[in-house]
Design a protein around this motif. Structure first.
Motif, mmCIF file in Angstrom:
data_model
loop_
_atom_site.group_PDB
_atom_site.id
_atom_site.type_symbol
_atom_site.label_atom_id
_atom_site.label_comp_id
_atom_site.label_asym_id
_atom_site.label_seq_id
_atom_site.Cartn_x
_atom_site.Cartn_y
_atom_site.Cartn_z
ATOM 1 N N GLY A 1 15.301 8.055 46.091
ATOM 2 C CA GLY A 1 15.001 6.634 45.973
ATOM 3 C C GLY A 1 16.202 5.760 46.245
ATOM 4 N N ASP A 2 15.909 4.485 46.476
ATOM 5 C CA ASP A 2 16.987 3.533 46.732
ATOM 6 C C ASP A 2 17.794 3.242 45.467
ATOM 7 O OD1 ASP A 2 16.254 3.338 49.381
ATOM 8 O OD2 ASP A 2 14.983 1.570 49.058
ATOM 9 N N LEU A 3 17.109 3.242 44.319
ATOM 10 C CA LEU A 3 17.803 2.971 43.062
ATOM 11 C C LEU A 3 18.522 4.228 42.597
ATOM 12 C CD1 LEU A 3 15.025 0.927 41.216
ATOM 13 C CD2 LEU A 3 17.075 0.051 42.367
ATOM 14 N N LEU A 4 19.668 4.048 41.964
ATOM 15 C CA LEU A 4 20.417 5.189 41.449
ATOM 16 C C LEU A 4 19.620 5.890 40.354
ATOM 17 C CD1 LEU A 4 23.973 3.609 41.111
ATOM 18 C CD2 LEU A 4 23.195 5.225 42.861
ATOM 19 N N CYS A 5 19.562 7.205 40.421
ATOM 20 C CA CYS A 5 18.863 8.004 39.416
ATOM 21 C C CYS A 5 19.815 8.313 38.266
ATOM 22 C CB CYS A 5 18.302 9.279 40.038
ATOM 23 S SG CYS A 5 17.270 10.222 38.905
ATOM 24 N N GLN B 1 27.213 7.617 43.426
ATOM 25 C CA GLN B 1 28.141 6.814 42.625
ATOM 26 C C GLN B 1 28.536 7.575 41.361
ATOM 27 O OE1 GLN B 1 26.924 2.742 42.209
ATOM 28 N NE2 GLN B 1 28.402 2.311 40.593
ATOM 29 N N ALA B 2 29.753 7.324 40.905
ATOM 30 C CA ALA B 2 30.247 7.956 39.683
ATOM 31 C C ALA B 2 30.380 6.930 38.563
ATOM 32 C CB ALA B 2 31.592 8.621 39.940
ATOM 33 N N PHE B 3 30.064 7.384 37.373
ATOM 34 C CA PHE B 3 30.245 6.586 36.164
ATOM 35 C C PHE B 3 30.974 7.448 35.145
ATOM 36 C CE2 PHE B 3 26.334 5.145 38.158
ATOM 37 C CZ PHE B 3 26.418 3.758 38.098
ATOM 38 N N THR B 4 31.439 6.817 34.088
ATOM 39 C CA THR B 4 31.834 7.590 32.914
ATOM 40 C C THR B 4 30.794 7.323 31.836
ATOM 41 O OG1 THR B 4 33.252 5.790 32.145
ATOM 42 C CG2 THR B 4 34.304 7.562 33.422
#
Ligand SMILES: [Zn+2]
Length: 142
Positions: free
Chosen positions: A89-93, A123-126
């Motif tokens: 999908g276009d939205l981040l999972c 994309q990366a998150f913490t």
């Protein structure tokens, strides 16, 4: 949000992301058609994967992250050092709210969470950016 430089991908991060993407193919999602794969790297360097498992009684379904955590626990892992979640999908999972708390139980606040789709890393998150001011095991230590 841009990817912090401290979260530049390493080889083992790429392996983790690939494992999450590969897991998507094993999801049981006959109702939503939305397959999710998750992969966790534990404190021993082992990777554990999970998928979403839906149920005709919808609330009984479970998330990919929950499956990966259960696999880690069964294998003796107790600490998430990195996790990747993959969905189309276009939205981040990104992990749902409940899974952010599930991850919090076994992860440090700066644990990286790598989001991917079927084509690769997005994309990366913490953890602390996805679940700020969280409640965790340290609140209950004596
Ligand atoms: Zn979830």
């Amino acid at each position: 949000m841009t990817q912090p430089s401290s979260l530049s991908l390493k080889d083992n991060d790429n392996a983790l992301i690939k494992a999450a993407i590969a897991a998507m193919a094993s999801a049981y999602a006959p109702y939503s058609g939305f397959s999710v794969g998750a992969a966790i790297r534990d404190e021993h360097g082992q990777i554990h994967t999970g998928v979403n498992v839906e149920n005709a009684a919808y609330p009984q379904g479970s998330c990919a992250e929950a499956g990966a955590i259960a696999a880690m626990i069964m294998a003796g892992g107790r600490q998430i050092t990195a996790i990747s979640v993959a969905g189309k999908g276009d939205l981040l999972c990104t992990p749902c709210g409940g899974c952010r708390q599930r991850i919090r139980e076994f992860a440090a606040l700066k644990t990286p969470i790598f989001i991917a789709d079927e084509n690769g890393f997005r994309q990366a998150f913490t953890l602390d950016t996805l679940l700020p001011h969280s409640f965790g095991p340290d609140h209950l230590e004596k």
